[in-house]
Design an enzyme around this catalytic site. Structure first.
Site: not given
Ligand SMILES: [Mg+2]
Length: 283
Positions: A23, A25, A229
């Protein structure tokens, strides 16, 4: 490559090629500044070691290209939450199925095209009198104001191909009504920190599996790592050999339950570096 990781896996003597699906961000990029400076030295080491780094993000092709260029990555990438896989035309030397060519890529499309999503959104809005605004209804400046992105980044975020980002206006009750109407119109939505992402048919997990199978065709056998996350990373984490969850600021993990999930003690890129150094013995 070595280091025994405490999940019953012995990496000692592992000769298989490694592919890291990551991922962007809040994972590879800093949660607040979108900087990739923290991971750059390790990424350079991984590239020399022949480890493949595949961005897998809700960001658009144009946004991901920006970070690929900053980090000097040339592996394929997964854009718009699994909407499509972009593969450099000469990257795999064998024949495989893809839906179209765009720029320098062969594109495997999993999600509905942006224009069709927009048509469905317009119809649902008119039919139900809904109050929302998509990036396609906004100027670059409006997107910049809404998201805190600079103008160039906002421009890249507006170049959507397989999903729309919505700002839904109204109370919680109106919000729920809007989301119910979108669902009834056949649109899938997921909630970000402030905005909603709407798509049809996109799936990060399916995209990772499709791409992992191409890598297997290339190398015979591979080890896959996934790093994320947020809940929208769960489908990706569920299909890799070694799923890693980094912390969100100020230092907590999102509630994701997978049997072999490695919850690393580190926020975003710091956690990324820590976990990948352990797994690949690049400390
Ligand atoms: Mg993320």
């Amino acid at each position: 490559m070595g280091v025994e990781v405490n999940r019953g896996v012995d990496w000692q003597g592992v000769e298989e090629k490694m592919v890291i699906f990551t991922d962007l961000d809040g994972t590879l990029l800093d949660y607040y500044t979108y900087s990739c400076d923290v991971v750059r030295p390790l990424i350079n080491k991984l590239k020399k070691a022949g480890v493949e780094i595949v961005p897998c993000s809700s960001k658009t092709r144009a946004e991901i290209e920006f970070y690929r260029w900053q980090l000097g990555l040339d592996a394929p990438f997964i854009a718009e939450n699994g909407g499509a896989i972009f593969i450099g035309r000469d990257y795999f030397k064998f024949v495989y199925e893809y839906q179209r060519q765009a720029g320098e890529y062969n594109v495997i499309e999993l999600g509905m095209l942006y224009n069709n999503i927009r048509r469905k959104l317009d119809a649902a809005r008119q039919e139900n009198g809904l109050d929302f605004k998509g990036f396609g209804d906004m100027s670059e400046a409006e997107v910049a104001t809404l998201t805190g992105l600079d103008m160039a980044s906002a421009g890249r975020a507006r170049q959507r191909e397989y999903s729309e980002t919505l700002d839904i206006i109204g109370s919680e009750v109106e919000l729920k009504h809007t989301l119910d109407c979108l669902k009834a119109a056949g649109l899938d939505w997921s909630r970000g920190s402030r905005l909603f992402c709407v798509a049809v048919g996109s799936d990060k997990g399916v995209a990772v599996e499709v791409l992992a199978n191409l890598y297997k065709q290339k190398w015979g056998s591979i080890k896959t790592i996934g790093v994320g996350d947020s809940p929208n990373d769960e489908p990706m984490l569920a299909v890799v050999d070694f799923p890693i969850l980094v912390q969100k600021p100020p230092g907590y993990w999102e509630n994701i339950k997978l049997p072999n999930l490695y919850k690393v003690n580190g926020i975003g890129p710091d956690g990324w570096v820590k976990a990948i150094e352990e797994l690949t013995d690049t400390r």
